[in-house]
Each structure stands twice: as C-alpha cells, then as structure tokens.
Motif scaffolding. Structure first.
Motif, PDB file in Angstrom:
ATOM      1  N   ALA A 101       5.556 -10.768  -4.294  1.00  0.00           N
ATOM      2  CA  ALA A 101       5.682  -9.710  -4.649  1.00  0.00           C
ATOM      3  C   ALA A 101       7.610  -9.172  -4.422  1.00  0.00           C
ATOM      4  O   ALA A 101       7.776  -8.672  -5.534  1.00  0.00           O
ATOM      5  CB  ALA A 101       4.902  -8.524  -3.977  1.00  0.00           C
ATOM      6  N   GLU A 102       7.245  -9.761  -3.289  1.00  0.00           N
ATOM      7  CA  GLU A 102       9.435  -9.961  -3.050  1.00  0.00           C
ATOM      8  C   GLU A 102      10.003 -10.369  -4.317  1.00  0.00           C
ATOM      9  O   GLU A 102      11.281  -9.800  -4.654  1.00  0.00           O
ATOM     10  CB  GLU A 102       9.730 -10.144  -1.821  1.00  0.00           C
ATOM     11  N   ALA A 103       9.416 -11.271  -5.108  1.00  0.00           N
ATOM     12  CA  ALA A 103      10.084 -12.520  -5.811  1.00  0.00           C
ATOM     13  C   ALA A 103      10.146 -12.007  -7.325  1.00  0.00           C
ATOM     14  O   ALA A 103      10.946 -12.264  -7.786  1.00  0.00           O
ATOM     15  CB  ALA A 103       9.595 -13.073  -5.669  1.00  0.00           C
ATOM     16  N   SER A 104       9.642 -11.149  -7.184  1.00  0.00           N
ATOM     17  CA  SER A 104       8.615 -10.211  -8.737  1.00  0.00           C
ATOM     18  C   SER A 104       9.560  -9.213  -8.744  1.00  0.00           C
ATOM     19  O   SER A 104       9.315  -8.598  -9.670  1.00  0.00           O
ATOM     20  CB  SER A 104       7.476 -10.136  -8.749  1.00  0.00           C
ATOM     21  N   GLY A 105      10.506  -8.805  -7.800  1.00  0.00           N
ATOM     22  CA  GLY A 105      11.533  -7.934  -7.536  1.00  0.00           C
ATOM     23  C   GLY A 105      10.442  -6.062  -7.336  1.00  0.00           C
ATOM     24  O   GLY A 105      11.468  -5.092  -7.084  1.00  0.00           O
ATOM     25  N   TRP A 106       9.624  -6.705  -6.211  1.00  0.00           N
ATOM     26  CA  TRP A 106       8.725  -5.271  -5.856  1.00  0.00           C
ATOM     27  C   TRP A 106       9.284  -5.227  -4.169  1.00  0.00           C
ATOM     28  O   TRP A 106      10.016  -6.332  -3.693  1.00  0.00           O
ATOM     29  CB  TRP A 106       7.160  -5.504  -6.145  1.00  0.00           C
ATOM     30  N   ALA A 107       9.360  -4.242  -4.160  1.00  0.00           N
ATOM     31  CA  ALA A 107       8.820  -4.134  -1.921  1.00  0.00           C
ATOM     32  C   ALA A 107       7.295  -4.622  -1.706  1.00  0.00           C
ATOM     33  O   ALA A 107       6.863  -4.574  -2.030  1.00  0.00           O
ATOM     34  CB  ALA A 107       8.977  -2.678  -1.857  1.00  0.00           C
ATOM     35  N   ALA A 108       7.997  -4.889  -0.789  1.00  0.00           N
ATOM     36  CA  ALA A 108       6.385  -5.038   0.208  1.00  0.00           C
ATOM     37  C   ALA A 108       6.049  -5.237   1.776  1.00  0.00           C
ATOM     38  O   ALA A 108       6.926  -5.627   1.906  1.00  0.00           O
ATOM     39  CB  ALA A 108       5.634  -6.550  -0.742  1.00  0.00           C
ATOM     40  N   LYS A 109       5.138  -5.107   1.820  1.00  0.00           N
ATOM     41  CA  LYS A 109       4.088  -5.502   2.839  1.00  0.00           C
ATOM     42  C   LYS A 109       2.805  -5.889   3.485  1.00  0.00           C
ATOM     43  O   LYS A 109       1.856  -5.606   2.711  1.00  0.00           O
ATOM     44  CB  LYS A 109       4.483  -3.924   3.669  1.00  0.00           C
ATOM     45  N   ARG A 110       2.287  -6.219   4.589  1.00  0.00           N
ATOM     46  CA  ARG A 110       1.190  -6.477   5.148  1.00  0.00           C
ATOM     47  C   ARG A 110       0.445  -5.741   6.540  1.00  0.00           C
ATOM     48  O   ARG A 110       1.690  -5.311   6.932  1.00  0.00           O
ATOM     49  CB  ARG A 110       1.483  -8.261   5.562  1.00  0.00           C
ATOM     50  N   ALA A 111      -0.519  -4.818   6.125  1.00  0.00           N
ATOM     51  CA  ALA A 111      -1.097  -4.048   6.377  1.00  0.00           C
ATOM     52  C   ALA A 111      -2.001  -4.475   7.538  1.00  0.00           C
ATOM     53  O   ALA A 111      -2.881  -4.475   6.744  1.00  0.00           O
ATOM     54  CB  ALA A 111      -0.743  -2.375   6.168  1.00  0.00           C
ATOM     55  N   GLU A 112      -1.949  -4.637   8.938  1.00  0.00           N
ATOM     56  CA  GLU A 112      -3.245  -4.774   8.902  1.00  0.00           C
ATOM     57  C   GLU A 112      -4.201  -3.790  10.536  1.00  0.00           C
ATOM     58  O   GLU A 112      -5.029  -4.429  11.169  1.00  0.00           O
ATOM     59  CB  GLU A 112      -3.161  -6.893  10.218  1.00  0.00           C
ATOM     60  N   THR A 113      -3.446  -2.751  10.588  1.00  0.00           N
ATOM     61  CA  THR A 113      -3.865  -1.842  11.241  1.00  0.00           C
ATOM     62  C   THR A 113      -4.046  -0.403  10.534  1.00  0.00           C
ATOM     63  O   THR A 113      -3.002  -0.460   9.707  1.00  0.00           O
ATOM     64  CB  THR A 113      -2.849  -1.755  13.056  1.00  0.00           C
ATOM     65  N   ASN A 114      -4.815   0.960  10.511  1.00  0.00           N
ATOM     66  CA  ASN A 114      -4.273   1.801  10.038  1.00  0.00           C
ATOM     67  C   ASN A 114      -3.454   2.634  10.118  1.00  0.00           C
ATOM     68  O   ASN A 114      -2.961   2.980   8.692  1.00  0.00           O
ATOM     69  CB  ASN A 114      -5.887   2.840  10.611  1.00  0.00           C
ATOM     70  N   ASP A 115      -2.691   2.122  11.085  1.00  0.00           N
ATOM     71  CA  ASP A 115      -1.713   3.196  11.117  1.00  0.00           C
ATOM     72  C   ASP A 115      -0.345   2.324  10.164  1.00  0.00           C
ATOM     73  O   ASP A 115       0.280   2.848   9.779  1.00  0.00           O
ATOM     74  CB  ASP A 115      -1.104   3.052  12.692  1.00  0.00           C
ATOM     75  N   GLU A 116      -0.493   0.427  10.310  1.00  0.00           N
ATOM     76  CA  GLU A 116       0.842   0.070   9.445  1.00  0.00           C
ATOM     77  C   GLU A 116       0.416   0.485   7.666  1.00  0.00           C
ATOM     78  O   GLU A 116       1.183   0.353   6.946  1.00  0.00           O
ATOM     79  CB  GLU A 116       0.554  -1.673   9.756  1.00  0.00           C
ATOM     80  N   LEU A 117      -1.159   0.592   7.545  1.00  0.00           N
ATOM     81  CA  LEU A 117      -1.623   0.900   6.267  1.00  0.00           C
ATOM     82  C   LEU A 117      -0.544   2.391   5.640  1.00  0.00           C
ATOM     83  O   LEU A 117      -0.628   2.587   4.594  1.00  0.00           O
ATOM     84  CB  LEU A 117      -2.605   0.924   5.911  1.00  0.00           C
ATOM     85  N   ARG A 118      -1.249   3.293   6.665  1.00  0.00           N
ATOM     86  CA  ARG A 118      -0.356   4.017   6.933  1.00  0.00           C
ATOM     87  C   ARG A 118       1.060   4.865   5.927  1.00  0.00           C
ATOM     88  O   ARG A 118       1.028   5.171   5.108  1.00  0.00           O
ATOM     89  CB  ARG A 118      -1.144   5.334   7.328  1.00  0.00           C
ATOM     90  N   ILE A 119       1.517   4.124   6.641  1.00  0.00           N
ATOM     91  CA  ILE A 119       3.365   4.026   6.706  1.00  0.00           C
ATOM     92  C   ILE A 119       3.382   3.421   5.648  1.00  0.00           C
ATOM     93  O   ILE A 119       4.569   4.106   4.505  1.00  0.00           O
ATOM     94  CB  ILE A 119       4.126   3.499   7.834  1.00  0.00           C
ATOM     95  N   ALA A 120       2.950   2.433   5.250  1.00  0.00           N
ATOM     96  CA  ALA A 120       2.885   1.467   4.308  1.00  0.00           C
ATOM     97  C   ALA A 120       2.789   2.752   2.835  1.00  0.00           C
ATOM     98  O   ALA A 120       3.706   1.935   2.004  1.00  0.00           O
ATOM     99  CB  ALA A 120       2.604   0.313   3.868  1.00  0.00           C
TER     100      ALA A 120
END
Length: 545
Positions: A491-510
């Motif tokens: 995604a980042e190489a395609s011009g996107w912002a991107a994150k990996r979210a492994e917990t509920n909190d990380e997913l909510r923040i993302a």
C-alpha cells in the motif's frame, strides 16, 4: 449543443453527458483511440483509468447500484472486453444499468482473421440485455439511445462494439436526450386486495431488500401499524436501523440465525424491493405479497400470491392507510421481541471475544464504532462478508456488494466508485486477503485519483469460506491456504498510508487516522481462523419461543 457536424466520438460523448453520465472507467487500447481523443476535447466527462478492465466494470456496476444512474465502462476489443465480463456479470445478476463500450476491428476487417477479432455480441449475450455492433456513423445515435434506454428502464447492462475506424467519421445525426417515463402507480383495487390479505395476518413479517432503501420511513410506519417482524435480505443493512424494535436482522446467510424460525412461523409476508428468498429459511405456506417498481422482478424468485408494481414508498404508504383498523397480535410481538433479544445477546457475546489474532466479530465491532452513520461500506466477497453482515449494527449506512454474482475482488473497486460518486461521504472497504489480492494493482488507482478511502483487510492467510464449506461437506480442505505480500508495504509503495493493527486499540487508532486522512489508508488486521457459524456442520440451538 454544438450545431456543426460532429464525429462519432463527439456525438457519443455528448449523448452520455445528456443522460447524466459523469465519468467513464476503463483501460486504453488502440481500438478506442478515437474515443479517447474525443474525451480529451471534453471536460464534462472524467476518465478513470484503471490497471485492469475487470476493475473498470466492477466500478461501473457499483456506481450504478449506489446512484441508480447508468454508469459506463470502456475497453479495448477482444481481451479488453473479456476482462470487463466479471463486472458486467455482477451488473446483470444484480439488475443495474451499465453501458460497456468496446472497440472492434476496422469495418473492412470484421469477420476476418484480424488480431483480437471475435464476434463480441456472441461473447457477451449471456450477461447483457442488449449488445450491438455499429457499422455506420449515422446509426450511432439510434443504437446508443436504444441501448441506454434498455439499460435504464430494464435495469440491465448493455454493450456496444464500435469499429476503430468509425470514431473519427462525421455523424449526420444529433445526440438524443433521454425519454422521461413516469413510474407506474398501483391501482386502488390492487392496494385494497393486498391490504385485505394483510388484515388476515396473525403473524406478519416484512422482508425488505436494497431496492426499498428510499422507502425506509414508509416501511417503519407500516411495521408500527401492522405489528410485524422485519427481516432484511442479503446485504440490506442500514435501510432500517438495527435499533428498531421490530427489526430481527438479516435472513439467511450472514444474518440472525434465529430469524429463520421467525420467518417460517409467519402467515403473511410482505416482500419489498427484494429478490431474496433463501431456501430453508422461508415459510412454506405463508401468503406472500411482493412490491416492486419493475414487473420483470415479480415472480422471478419469490413465490408470491400477489404482486404490486409501483413506486415502493407510495405503495407502502397506501397499504398503511388501508390497514388503519388492524390490531397487532401481542403474542406475535413477544415472539418478535424474543427473536431480536436472543440474537442481540448472542451477537454481543461474539463481538466481545478477545483473542490474538483478532476475532472477525470483534473487528467488525470496532469498525462500527468509528464509522459515520451515513458512511458507504463496500464489501468484498467471502468469509469477511458474512462476518460483517452478521455482526455490524447499521443505522443509515449504505452497503454496496456483489449480491448475486458474488465475485471476489469487488470491495476495492466498489469503494473507489463510491468515493468518485460521493466525495463528501466516508467510504470504507471491508475485504479479505484473498479478495484484495485479486485487485491489489488498483491500489495505485485510488492514490492516482486522490480517493481517500479506508480499506480494512481481514488477513488470515486462508480462503476461509472455501475451507469451511469443504469441511461442512466432509471433504478434506486442500489448497485453501494462500500466500500474501506485506500489505502495508504494498500500500505504501502504491501511494497509500498504511498500518498493521493487531489489537482492538491499534485498530481503533488506525481507523480514526484513516477517517481524517487526505489520502487512501489501508489497515492490515491479522485475523483469527474461525469457522463461520453458517458453515458449522452442527448448528447450535434454534429459537423456540
């Protein structure tokens, strides 16, 4: 409108504009160079160039579903057209107006061994309601008008082949504006007959589908008067808010598992704007009234005893007025309430499961918390779709999905089309790793056209639905594991912002970050390999109120 003689390309472009077309999705090829040259001279139509023609056609199908207007895709002859067919099949089975324009060999080479030449009309006949080749400039307007009229008023994809040497030839006919046709009104006698059937009901149920979206308020008023349970067809989230006291959720796949028992107990079903009638989930002896705006849908899937063709909201309102003296059965309302409460309790338990990797229902619950009430949610096909439909509690959300064609890879194209059509609304794509893998080259398309969509990837390294179905059929799963790239890096190489979210909190923040981002944002979520309850060999308990 221009008065000078225009060429074929200019006339086609002008007619598309007159019919409300805003953009064309496609891939350039030499057989449509003349069309592209025409588009370069016009500012009224936007060209959205994608990486693969299947994405163009899926975007057109999604736009037609969301807006109700005819949408357009274009491609090279031969392989360009064959690549469009996945999206055209989706438009065909879901009944939405899409115009596909493909190039064709020069007129003097039609029927020869010319490169890429095939009989394109024979090729697409199974998935279009109309397909023609235009072989004379003066036939363009008649043929295009006929195609577009059929697409709009019969809700079907249509196709035109244009030989490559025709585009630049002068056209002696003027573009034609659309014919305005008033929607039919159901007659008073029809309304009264249907109302008389409804007045006999002791255990009434409304089955509402996506074509009933504009009749939401009318349906709620009817449900209050009739004292009925409401069940939703596949993918019809957000038409009625989940908080409505009589809404029992979805029926069948991805729905409330208790809604089947409720529906089977009903004696009168009012099916509104839907063709959903899932075997083993519907009553065997109930009287069925079917309301639609197109007569072609009546009797096609739902075995109704009475059909009404007319404006859905007005028809529902008229029925409500005709049953003003009806007194709802309190015992039946208790059954409806029990069905709703039993499912809410079970679903809340599923959504609260804490695990690593994350449980699919828990992921959906976090998505729900961070999604605008009127957001457009594009669903891919697969296990992720059923988990979303099972667990998401909609308000006024609008879902777009491949309802009957069920093609993987639909989510990303649908989300991009949604953002093109409604730039001021939040657009969220919910996809699996298998579905995204089919179209991930077009991540670049979203970045290129500045489409700030959010994509959540349920990543479990498995074609989970296929694995579950094989096990349910007592077969040994084989080749259901898949290899994935690092989606964040892709995604980042395609011009996107991107994150990996492994917990509920990380997913909510993302998800919060994605919501306010100025460019597309992908969230890769490691997901537990959980057999969806619809595919368990032995289903647990049923509702016996």
């Amino acid at each position: 409108m221009r008065t000078e003689i225009q060429n074929v390309a200019d006339v086609i472009i002008e007619q598309l504009r007159l019919w409300g077309v805003k953009r064309i999705y496609g891939v350039i090829g030499d057989a449509i160079f003349g069309f592209m040259e025409g588009l370069s001279r016009h500012n009224d139509l936007e060209w959205i160039g994608v990486k693969h023609e299947s994405v163009a056609a899926m975007m057109a199908s999604a736009e037609a579903k969301l807006t109700g207007r005819i949408a357009v895709c274009a491609a090279q002859m031969g392989p360009g057209l064959t690549n469009l067919m996945t999206g055209l099949g989706d438009a065909y089975l879901d009944g939405v107006p899409v115009l596909a324009i493909s190039g064709q060999a020069p007129t003097r080479k039609i029927g020869t061994a010319y490169k890429q030449y095939i009989n394109q009309q024979e090729l697409v006949q199974a998935i279009t309601g109309f397909s023609r080749i235009v072989i004379h400039p003066d036939a363009v307007v008649d043929t295009l008008a006929q195609a577009m009229f059929k697409a709009v008023h019969q809700a079907t994809p249509v196709h035109l082949s244009i030989p490559s040497d025709l585009w630049s030839l002068p056209c002696g006919t003027k573009p034609r504006e659309p014919i305005q046709i008033a929607k039919p009104m159901a007659g008073r006698s029809q309304i009264q007959q249907a109302a008389n059937m409804m007045l006999t009901a002791k255990r009434p149920v409304i089955l509402a589908g996506n074509r009933a979206r504009l009749a939401s308020d009318a349906i709620k008023k009817l449900a209050d008067r009739w004292g009925c349970g409401i069940v939703m067809s596949y993918g019809a989230k957000g038409i009625i808010a989940d908080s409505h006291p009589y809404l029992a959720g979805g029926l069948g796949e991805g729905g409330n598992p208790y809604a089947s028992d409720l529906c089977k107990q009903s004696d009168v079903v009012l099916a509104i704007g839907t063709s959903w009638w899932p075997e083993h989930h519907v009553p065997g002896h109930a009287q069925v009234i079917h309301i639609e705006e197109r007569i072609s849908v009546i009797g096609k899937v739902i075995p109704s005893q009475f059909g009404i063709v007319g404006n859905i909201a007005e028809t529902v309102g008229a029925l409500t007025a005709c049953i003003a003296d009806y007194r709802p059965d309190r015992n039946w309302l208790q059954v409806v309430n029990h069905c709703k409460q039993a499912w809410n309790d079970q679903n809340d338990s599923e959504r609260a499961i804490t695990s690593s990797p994350l449980h699919p229902a828990a992921i959906v619950s976090v998505i729900e918390l961070t999604t605008d009430n009127d957001a457009i949610i594009a669903l891919d096909e697969g296990d992720v779709t059923l988990w979303f439909l099972r667990s998401f509690k909609g308000t006024a959300h609008q879902l777009v999905l491949s309802e009957r064609w069920r093609t993987m890879g639909f989510g990303l194209p649908a989300a991009m089309a949604a953002k093109c059509s409604y730039p001021n609304r939040q657009v969220v794509c919910v996809t699996g790793d298998g579905g995204l893998g089919m179209v991930q080259a077009d991540l670049i398309t979203a970045a290129r056209y500045g489409l700030p969509i959010s994509v959540i990837v349920f990543n479990n390294g498995t074609l989970q639905m296929e694995q579950d179905k094989m096990m349910m059929k007592h077969r040994r799963p084989f080749e259901t594991d898949i290899s994935n790239p690092k989606f964040v890096q892709i995604a980042e190489a395609s011009g996107w912002a991107a994150k990996r979210a492994e917990t509920n909190d990380e997913l909510r923040i993302a998800l919060d970050e994605a919501k306010s981002a100025s460019k597309p944002y992908l969230i890769d979520v490691p997901t537990a390999k959980i057999t969806h309850p619809d595919f368990q060999i032995q289903h647990e308990g049923s509702m016996n109120p």
